[in-house]
Write a protein that holds these residues in place. Structure first.
Motif, PDB file in Angstrom:
ATOM      1  N   TYR A  76       0.820  -1.200   0.000  1.00 59.02           N
ATOM      2  CA  TYR A  76       0.000   0.000   0.000  1.00 59.02           C
ATOM      3  C   TYR A  76       0.862   1.261   0.000  1.00 59.02           C
ATOM      4  CZ  TYR A  76      -4.196  -2.810   0.911  1.00 59.02           C
ATOM      5  OH  TYR A  76      -5.232  -3.704   0.809  1.00 59.02           O
ATOM      6  N   ILE A  90      -0.115   5.247   7.818  1.00 58.34           N
ATOM      7  CA  ILE A  90      -1.176   5.995   8.494  1.00 58.34           C
ATOM      8  C   ILE A  90      -1.228   7.436   7.983  1.00 58.34           C
ATOM      9  CG2 ILE A  90      -1.950   6.882  10.729  1.00 58.34           C
ATOM     10  CD1 ILE A  90      -0.783   4.376  12.019  1.00 58.34           C
ATOM     11  N   ARG A 139      -2.025   7.316   3.702  1.00 60.80           N
ATOM     12  CA  ARG A 139      -3.285   6.795   3.169  1.00 60.80           C
ATOM     13  C   ARG A 139      -4.295   7.919   2.906  1.00 60.80           C
ATOM     14  NH1 ARG A 139      -4.720   3.976   8.934  1.00 60.80           N
ATOM     15  NH2 ARG A 139      -5.581   5.827   9.964  1.00 60.80           N
ATOM     16  N   ARG A 140      -5.073   7.700   1.858  1.00 58.79           N
ATOM     17  CA  ARG A 140      -6.120   8.661   1.470  1.00 58.79           C
ATOM     18  C   ARG A 140      -7.367   7.867   1.103  1.00 58.79           C
ATOM     19  NH1 ARG A 140      -1.867  10.190  -1.736  1.00 58.79           N
ATOM     20  NH2 ARG A 140      -2.988   9.414  -3.565  1.00 58.79           N
ATOM     21  N   ASP A 141      -8.489   8.398   1.446  1.00 62.09           N
ATOM     22  CA  ASP A 141      -9.741   7.726   1.131  1.00 62.09           C
ATOM     23  C   ASP A 141     -10.288   8.144  -0.226  1.00 62.09           C
ATOM     24  OD1 ASP A 141      -9.811   6.283   3.504  1.00 62.09           O
ATOM     25  OD2 ASP A 141     -10.706   7.964   4.589  1.00 62.09           O
ATOM     26  N   GLN A 166      -6.594  -0.675   4.753  1.00 62.10           N
ATOM     27  CA  GLN A 166      -5.508   0.294   4.902  1.00 62.10           C
ATOM     28  C   GLN A 166      -5.576   1.057   6.228  1.00 62.10           C
ATOM     29  OE1 GLN A 166      -5.387   3.646   2.258  1.00 62.10           O
ATOM     30  NE2 GLN A 166      -7.603   3.725   1.980  1.00 62.10           N
ATOM     31  N   HIS A 167      -6.709   0.992   6.919  1.00 58.08           N
ATOM     32  CA  HIS A 167      -6.809   1.627   8.230  1.00 58.08           C
ATOM     33  C   HIS A 167      -6.422   0.661   9.347  1.00 58.08           C
ATOM     34  CE1 HIS A 167      -9.303   4.333   5.769  1.00 58.08           C
ATOM     35  NE2 HIS A 167      -8.995   5.267   6.650  1.00 58.08           N
ATOM     36  N   LEU A 168      -6.740  -0.606   9.182  1.00 55.28           N
ATOM     37  CA  LEU A 168      -6.487  -1.592  10.237  1.00 55.28           C
ATOM     38  C   LEU A 168      -5.090  -2.207  10.154  1.00 55.28           C
ATOM     39  CD1 LEU A 168      -7.574  -3.247  12.613  1.00 55.28           C
ATOM     40  CD2 LEU A 168      -8.495  -4.880  10.949  1.00 55.28           C
TER      41      LEU A 168
END
Length: 470
Positions: free
Chosen positions: A60, A365, A368-370, A378-380
């Motif tokens: 990622y 952290i 990352r972009r939504d 990608q959040h966990l």
């Protein structure tokens, strides 16, 4: 000229497998026997899950930072060059420590064929490291072709061991039952340290992450390729170790420096010992030759960023290789191969890897972009990766922790001295250009299972191809 590369899921899976599986299996299998006994087989599965989680974090990061440099580039982008330097510095130390590990292992397996005096062992290490350094400087491409040609020599003994071992277990199941009973003879007191040693065998996925611009549908392809590649590696490792611990009692494995030779002897007598020894010697040589160039490239990337001695960015005028850092690494590896031991070097390497992985997880952290990126987990995953890295760091020995802190602190004055300097702009542009990245990927060696997967795919395509009647 703009160079484009469309990598499929299979292509990327192949690269991941080739980057991980090397001679580690010849080294790590017996190191944990005296720590947890046959329960090691469970830890091989756990280490594989740990590696999968962190590997996806790397994948990622490569999506958000599609340029060469690995964790050094990811952390620099997320934070600044100081933290990027500490990440690259720790990664370089970890990769550097693999070089003396393979030199020690080469001597151990060679002694299974030819008894060596202590002085002869030192001479063999010098010749081993010196010759591989020379090959990396003057003949990298030729060495890569030779390594590919010898893939079958390196992989065949392990596949033979798995097939023959499983056959023996079918005929004499009492053998495997006896050697796996009890499963946990020594308790779990040393399980965390054993897991650290096993995790080392899964390292390499950080090399397999590619710029996402070269991959078809990266949001789907990258995580699927990472997971499938890691599962293939995990299955291969589990089968090899299941056979090894089923054939040989853990008390005997604890005393062996050449565990797969012992297994080959049980299955095929002296011929089996010879086959496994030859396979180990080729494997160890190939892994060290590949690792030597990989660690040199990392130091080179940091040098052209102005964060390492400028001399490390010097390219040989004739051969086009970073010869200064290669020679420096060879000298350090030779010294460490004569003062260190396998488990100590591996444990300290994992500590440095875990530190660089930890900073990479924090980097995701921030990166990352939504918007426009629907990367599952990608959040966990970075949180899980942080927990895994902290566990690995805490599971190393007290000596490793103290030495690790000192090594990391030693990098700070290096950064402070070199960071104000102007980087070598034209070299940096050349090194980071898409064409240069692409060409280096083409030169990368696909070893072990990666070559086998490619061969099988070719065969299946040929068999399934429609025939025309004349």
């Amino acid at each position: 000229m703009e160079v484009k590369r469309e990598l499929s899921q299979f292509d990327l899976t192949n690269i991941i497998v080739g980057a991980i599986v090397g001679a580690d299996i010849y080294i790590a299998s017996a190191l944990t026997a005296g720590l947890v006994g046959p329960f090691s087989i469970v830890l091989w599965a756990v280490a594989g899950l740990f590696a999968i989680a962190i590997a996806i974090v790397f994948a990622y990061c490569s999506y958000y930072v599609p340029r060469v440099g690995g964790p050094f580039a990811y952390v620099s982008e997320a934070f600044d060059d100081f933290y990027g330097f500490l990440t690259g510095w720790s990664m370089w130390i970890a990769e550097l420590l693999a070089l003396p590990v393979f030199a020690i292992a080469f001597v151990n397996y060679l002694q299974a064929l030819v008894p060596l005096t202590p002085a002869a062992g030192v001479a063999v290490k010098a010749l081993f490291i010196g010759s591989l350094t020379f090959v990396n400087i003057v003949g990298v491409r030729a060495a890569g072709r030779l390594n590919d040609a010898l893939t079958i020599v390196k992989l065949s003994p392990l596949l033979l061991l798995i097939v023959a071992g499983l056959g023996v277990f079918l005929v004499r199941p009492e053998t495997v039952i006896a050697n796996y009973t009890p499963l946990l003879p020594l308790g779990l007191d040393n399980a965390s340290h054993a897991l650290v040693l096993i995790f080392w065998a899964y390292a390499g996925f950080e090399i397999g992450t590619l710029p996402a611009g070269e991959v078809q549908e990266p949001q789907k392809t990258i995580p699927r390729a990472i997971v499938s590649g890691m599962l293939i590696v995990s299955l291969f490792y589990l089968l090899t170790n299941f056979v090894l611990y089923g054939l040989i009692n853990w008390t005997e494995l604890d005393q062996s420096t050449v565990p797969l030779v012992a297994a080959g002897t049980i299955l095929f007598g002296s011929a089996g010992a010879l086959i496994m020894t030859v396979g180990a010697l080729f494997s160890v040589s190939g892994s060290d030759e590949s690792g030597m160039l990989g660690s040199a490239r990392l130091a080179y990337a940091m040098a052209i960023d102005g964060l390492f001695p400028r001399a490390f960015a010097k390219i040989h005028p004739r051969y086009g290789t970073p010869y200064v850092i290669l020679i420096a690494q060879g000298a350090i590896a030779f010294i460490l191969s004569n003062v260190g031991n396998l488990s100590g070097l591996i444990s300290f390497a994992v500590l440095n890897l875990a530190f660089s992985f930890l900073l990479t997880c924090f980097a995701l952290i921030v990166l990352r972009r939504d918007d426009g990126a629907n990367l599952r987990g990608q959040h966990l995953l970075p949180l899980a990766g942080i927990a895994i890295c902290l566990f690995l760091l805490s599971s190393t020995t007290t000596f490793d922790k103290i030495a690790g802190v000192l090594v990391i602190l030693a990098g700070i004055p290096i950064y402070l001295f070199y960071s104000p300097k102007t980087d070598i702009g034209h070299l940096k542009d050349l090194f980071l250009s898409e064409e240069a990245v692409f060409l280096r990927r083409l030169e990368a060696k696909e070893t072990y299972l990666a070559n086998l997967l490619g061969l099988l795919r070719t065969v299946f395509r040929w068999v399934g191809r429609p025939r025309t009647r004349g």
